[in-house]
Design a protein around this motif. Structure first.
Motif, mmCIF file in Angstrom:
data_model
loop_
_atom_site.group_PDB
_atom_site.id
_atom_site.type_symbol
_atom_site.label_atom_id
_atom_site.label_comp_id
_atom_site.label_asym_id
_atom_site.label_seq_id
_atom_site.Cartn_x
_atom_site.Cartn_y
_atom_site.Cartn_z
ATOM 1 N N ALA A 111 79.616 61.255 -2.996
ATOM 2 C CA ALA A 111 79.525 62.412 -3.887
ATOM 3 C C ALA A 111 80.729 63.307 -3.627
ATOM 4 C CB ALA A 111 78.230 63.178 -3.643
ATOM 5 N N ARG A 112 81.392 63.704 -4.701
ATOM 6 C CA ARG A 112 82.625 64.490 -4.585
ATOM 7 C C ARG A 112 82.635 65.570 -5.666
ATOM 8 N NH1 ARG A 112 87.955 61.191 -5.846
ATOM 9 N NH2 ARG A 112 87.463 60.140 -3.872
ATOM 10 N N GLY A 113 83.347 66.644 -5.385
ATOM 11 C CA GLY A 113 83.568 67.656 -6.418
ATOM 12 C C GLY A 113 83.168 69.041 -5.979
ATOM 13 N N ALA A 114 81.946 69.209 -5.541
ATOM 14 C CA ALA A 114 81.488 70.514 -5.070
ATOM 15 C C ALA A 114 81.685 70.607 -3.562
ATOM 16 C CB ALA A 114 80.018 70.708 -5.421
ATOM 17 N N GLU A 115 81.763 71.825 -3.084
ATOM 18 C CA GLU A 115 81.932 72.031 -1.643
ATOM 19 C C GLU A 115 80.605 71.754 -0.944
ATOM 20 O OE1 GLU A 115 83.410 75.485 1.485
ATOM 21 O OE2 GLU A 115 83.807 75.683 -0.660
ATOM 22 N N VAL A 116 80.576 70.710 -0.149
ATOM 23 C CA VAL A 116 79.359 70.294 0.533
ATOM 24 C C VAL A 116 79.420 70.754 1.984
ATOM 25 C CG1 VAL A 116 77.906 68.333 1.162
ATOM 26 C CG2 VAL A 116 79.195 68.292 -0.982
ATOM 27 N N SER A 117 78.409 71.466 2.414
ATOM 28 C CA SER A 117 78.360 71.973 3.782
ATOM 29 C C SER A 117 77.632 70.986 4.679
ATOM 30 C CB SER A 117 77.636 73.322 3.819
ATOM 31 O OG SER A 117 76.265 73.145 3.492
#
Length: 314
Positions: A109-115
């Motif tokens: 999964a890519r695109g949003a900032e994942v914490s």
């Protein structure tokens, strides 16, 4: 051990809380023990001791989670790159319930900032849904990477559902590699998933979930870069001589192919009249000799347009 007899009971309480967390003691037992030991103590001191113990407990828990995340991320990196000793890797894999000889699928999964906290929640939710040892999710190079047992049904849809709940419906995209067996298969599935995301970005695909199996034509196109470059230059090169350059004509062809050759839908998408779309397509024929309305020429034009977008040509 009670902190109330120590020279510095607040500091002793913090150490006591950290030790309780390290030992896996429930926080309830820590609180009850302190209340019992502090019976009759000054209220202000009891409050300070209790706060320090809980802070120490929380800090130790956070440190343990951080260490666990670091170990998990390092294991996934070694697993997907094959850099580690296979014997040691197999031993580490057993801790997570992964059989290196089995078939697995890698999702990215890519695109949003994942914490890291989000990755932990997703990992826990997937494990609860599919069972321990069937999924392993972690944060790697800013991407959420999930290793899934090859036979799991609905894993991509479930991951998408979790991301919608955490991040909302937009700003991210999931790609699913094909199932492959063994340790080399993991790296291959990862490469397919990441490659699908790269191709989708170049081609403007916004579908939330991409499957590498559906996008196999694009690696084929790029496998012989010299040939696809020659095709793009030969077929589309004359469009550069048009007033305004090639871009409006490329956009028109792209939208036309996305709408299966429907002139009305293409015009609506481009905010043009059908007559304007027809004019552009006629100009493409005049400049290049190719027209999407001709069955024998449509495939060549479509392939050239896809190649141009993959190469960043305009």
């Amino acid at each position: 051990m009670s902190p109330f007899g120590e020279p510095d009971p607040v500091r002793a309480a913090a150490l006591l809380g950290a030790r309780a967390a390290d030992d896996g003691a429930p926080v309830r037992d820590l609180v009850l023990g302190l209340l019992k030991a502090g019976a009759g103590a000054d209220h202000g001191l009891l409050e300070a001791v209790m706060g320090a113990a809980l802070d120490g407990y929380a800090r130790a828990n956070r440190a343990e989670l951080a260490r666990h995340d670091t170990e998990r991320a390092a294991f996934v990196t070694d697993l997907l790159t094959g850099r580690a000793d296979p014997g040691g890797l197999a031993e580490r894999a057993q801790r997570y319930g992964i059989r290196l000889s089995a078939t697995h699928v890698v999702l990215v999964a890519r695109g949003a900032e994942v914490s890291p906290a989000l990755a932990q929640r997703v990992d826990g939710a997937l494990a609860a849904r599919y069972g321990d040892g069937n999924t392993l999710t972690t944060l790697r190079d800013g991407e959420l990477v999930c290793i899934s047992a090859g036979g799991l049904r609905g894993i991509a849809a479930e991951l998408a559902r979790l991301l919608v709940g955490e991040l909302g419906p937009g700003g991210w995209q999931i790609a699913v590699g094909r199932p492959h067996q063994g340790l080399p298969g993991l790296a291959r599935s990862l490469g397919e998933a990441r490659g699908s995301l790269d191709h989708a970005a170049k081609l403007g695909f916004t579908t939330p979930v991409l499957h590498a199996a559906d996008l196999l034509v694009f690696p084929v196109l790029l496998r012989d870069r010299e040939a696809i470059t020659d095709l793009v230059t030969t077929v589309l090169g004359p469009l550069r001589e048009a007033r305004g350059g090639a871009r409006p004509y490329l956009d028109t062809l792209t939208v036309l192919f996305e709408h299966q050759g429907n002139y009305t839908a293409t015009a609506r998408h481009l905010h043009l009249s059908v007559r304007a779309v027809t004019y552009r397509l006629d100009r493409i024929r005049d400049l290049t000799g190719y027209h999407p309305g001709e069955p024998t020429q449509r495939f060549t034009l479509h392939t050239a347009v896809l190649g141009a977008r993959l190469l960043g040509w305009s």
